[in-house]
Scaffold this active site. Structure first.
Site, PDB file in Angstrom:
ATOM      1  N   TYR A   1     -20.963 -29.145   6.421  1.00 27.20           N
ATOM      2  CA  TYR A   1     -21.884 -28.811   7.504  1.00 27.20           C
ATOM      3  C   TYR A   1     -23.332 -29.111   7.150  1.00 27.20           C
ATOM      4  O   TYR A   1     -24.115 -29.485   8.011  1.00 27.20           O
ATOM      5  CB  TYR A   1     -21.772 -27.317   7.845  1.00 27.20           C
ATOM      6  CG  TYR A   1     -20.715 -26.979   8.852  1.00 27.20           C
ATOM      7  CD1 TYR A   1     -19.388 -27.313   8.622  1.00 27.20           C
ATOM      8  CD2 TYR A   1     -21.035 -26.306  10.024  1.00 27.20           C
ATOM      9  CE1 TYR A   1     -18.408 -26.988   9.538  1.00 27.20           C
ATOM     10  CE2 TYR A   1     -20.065 -25.972  10.954  1.00 27.20           C
ATOM     11  CZ  TYR A   1     -18.754 -26.312  10.706  1.00 27.20           C
ATOM     12  OH  TYR A   1     -17.797 -25.979  11.620  1.00 27.20           O
TER      13      TYR A   1
ATOM     14  N   LYS B   1      -8.629 -28.594  -1.204  1.00 26.98           N
ATOM     15  CA  LYS B   1      -7.924 -29.881  -1.119  1.00 26.98           C
ATOM     16  C   LYS B   1      -8.118 -30.561  -2.462  1.00 26.98           C
ATOM     17  O   LYS B   1      -8.668 -31.667  -2.580  1.00 26.98           O
ATOM     18  CB  LYS B   1      -8.489 -30.698   0.056  1.00 26.98           C
ATOM     19  CG  LYS B   1      -7.737 -31.978   0.347  1.00 26.98           C
ATOM     20  CD  LYS B   1      -6.372 -31.755   0.997  1.00 26.98           C
ATOM     21  CE  LYS B   1      -5.668 -33.097   1.206  1.00 26.98           C
ATOM     22  NZ  LYS B   1      -4.266 -32.918   1.676  1.00 26.98           N
TER      23      LYS B   1
ATOM     24  N   ASP C   1     -13.641 -23.053   9.319  1.00 30.31           N
ATOM     25  CA  ASP C   1     -13.856 -23.199  10.756  1.00 30.31           C
ATOM     26  C   ASP C   1     -12.545 -23.507  11.456  1.00 30.31           C
ATOM     27  O   ASP C   1     -12.153 -22.854  12.426  1.00 30.31           O
ATOM     28  CB  ASP C   1     -14.878 -24.323  11.008  1.00 30.31           C
ATOM     29  CG  ASP C   1     -15.106 -24.561  12.489  1.00 30.31           C
ATOM     30  OD1 ASP C   1     -15.296 -23.563  13.221  1.00 30.31           O
ATOM     31  OD2 ASP C   1     -15.081 -25.730  12.919  1.00 30.31           O
TER      32      ASP C   1
HETATM   33  C1  IPM Z   1     -17.835 -21.180  14.617  1.00 26.73           C
HETATM   34  C2  IPM Z   1     -18.262 -22.280  15.551  1.00 26.73           C
HETATM   35  C3  IPM Z   1     -19.496 -22.958  14.986  1.00 26.73           C
HETATM   36  C4  IPM Z   1     -19.084 -23.574  13.678  1.00 26.73           C
HETATM   37  C5  IPM Z   1     -20.139 -23.996  15.931  1.00 26.73           C
HETATM   38  C6  IPM Z   1     -20.569 -23.374  17.233  1.00 26.73           C
HETATM   39  C7  IPM Z   1     -21.304 -24.710  15.289  1.00 26.73           C
HETATM   40  O1  IPM Z   1     -17.217 -23.160  15.782  1.00 26.73           O
HETATM   41  O2  IPM Z   1     -18.639 -20.273  14.358  1.00 26.73           O
HETATM   42  O3  IPM Z   1     -16.691 -21.216  14.153  1.00 26.73           O
HETATM   43  O4  IPM Z   1     -18.558 -24.691  13.653  1.00 26.73           O
HETATM   44  O5  IPM Z   1     -19.296 -22.936  12.647  1.00 26.73           O
HETATM   45 MG    MG Z   2     -15.374 -22.529  14.926  1.00 22.86          MG
END
Ligand code: IPM
Ligand code: MG
Length: 353
Positions: free
Chosen positions: A138, A188, A244
């Protein structure tokens, strides 16, 4: 800070605030609520997903109650968008160093028939995913889209330092000690260098927690195990993107994405609390969203930021009671059952506090 955001975020946060105000009254917890605008709503009003002053106010707050962000007009895939609603939540996580995302998944006995999985598979599920939240794919650099002589390309980077892995693993081990003392680390490691470091760090830390039973699973195998034998898991620790994906999958054990709360914590007591669902533009504005994920997020807020365990328990029991009494929002209602809208479900929970 109360940041409802967009779409059903606004609707479920209003419900959650009602519950927070009610328990604050009965448990004599002094609270001051400061609302602010984030996400698509902030892009409309200010041209940015979150204003610097909003971030500053959040830094000074005791806790943040967050709804959801996302607006089809400022779609993530819309390359022309001047700002993206998701920047609000990603920016807050990073600016406040909220590196640990805790997502508890407990299947309420009343809901064992609501999952797409068979009741015998989901009965007794009580797990918590500890997702790393400020590193990995991210946030690592380089991260960009570019054009070179060889044409268009894009790059994202997955980088983890041992220190970043240590602090999230520490959180997971400590949590495991308060639960069934089982920790599954998901990576992984057969492919990714970051995962091999991750595994080493977790193993080193395991020496300090001899009572915790540690296992490692590759993320693909874990994705399968999560729907095959979910009741066997206790604490799961994993990197940002894996967490996620896996927590959306895990929500299906409970029957609806609308049920799951989450907490994002850093080194101190400041935390950000939000349902894991998004802004759901398809049902926004109709008043039918399930407020339970947001309401259970208030319980986590009371427990982890305000040290108000009794008040947290009151909320969780009221939600369980409403479900045991057969009350369901549209996302959970089975054919022939009258679904409650957001405000009726909230009312039902308020009555059971
Ligand atoms: C989550 C959401 C977020 C993420 C998005 C909205 C950026 O999917 O909190 O899981 O990917 O972390
Ligand atoms: Mg999410």
């Amino acid at each position: 800070m109360v940041l409802p955001g967009d779409g059903i975020g606004v609707e479920v946060t209003a419900a959650a605030v009602q519950v927070l105000e009610a328990v604050a009254r009965t448990h004599q917890i002094p609270i001051e609520l400061i609302p602010d605008v984030v996400g698509g709503a902030a892009i409309d009003a200010y041209g940015v997903a979150i204003r610097p002053e909003t971030v500053q106010r959040c830094k000074r707050a005791a806790a943040i109650l967050f709804g959801a962000v996302g607006d089809p007009r400022w779609d993530d895939a819309n390359a022309l968008a001047k700002a993206r609603p998701g920047e609000a939540i990603l920016g807050l996580r990073k600016a406040l160093s909220l590196y640990a995302n805790l997502r508890p998944v407990r299947v309420d006995p009343a809901l064992v028939d609501s999952s797409t999985l068979r009741p015998e598979v989901v009965t007794g599920v009580d797990l918590i995913v500890v997702r790393e939240l400020t590193g990995g794919l991210y946030f690592s650099r380089p991260k960009r889209r570019y054009t070179s002589a060889r044409g268009e390309a894009a790059v994202d980077t997955m980088r983890y330092s041992a220190a970043e892995i240590e602090r999230i693993a520490e959180r997971a081990f400590a949590l495991a000690m308060t639960r069934r003392r089982k920790l599954c680390s998901v990576d992984k490691a057969n492919v990714l260098e970051t995962s091999r470091l991750w595994r080493d760090v977790v193993n080193r830390m395991a020496l300090r927690y001899p009572q915790v039973r540690v296992t490692h699973m590759l993320v693909d195998a874990f994705a399968m195990a999560l729907i095959r034998r979910p009741a066997e898991f206790d604490v799961i620790v994993t990197e940002n993107l894996f967490g996620d994906v896996l927590t959306d999958e895990a929500s299906m054990l409970v029957g609806s994405l609308g049920m799951l709360p989450s907490a994002s914590l850093g080194a101190g007591t400041l935390g950000l609390y939000e349902p894991i669902h998004g802004s759901a533009p398809d049902i926004a504005g109709r008043g039918i969203a399930n407020p339970i994920g947001a309401i259970l997020s208030v319980a986590l807020l009371l427990r982890w930021s305000l040290d108000a365990e009794a008040a947290a328990g009151t909320i969780e029991r009221a939600v369980s009671k409403a479900l045991a009494d057969g009350l369901r929002t549209a996302d959970l209602a089975r054919p022939g059952i009258q679904a409650l809208n957001t405000s009726a479900m909230t009312q039902a929970i308020l009555e059971r506090l």
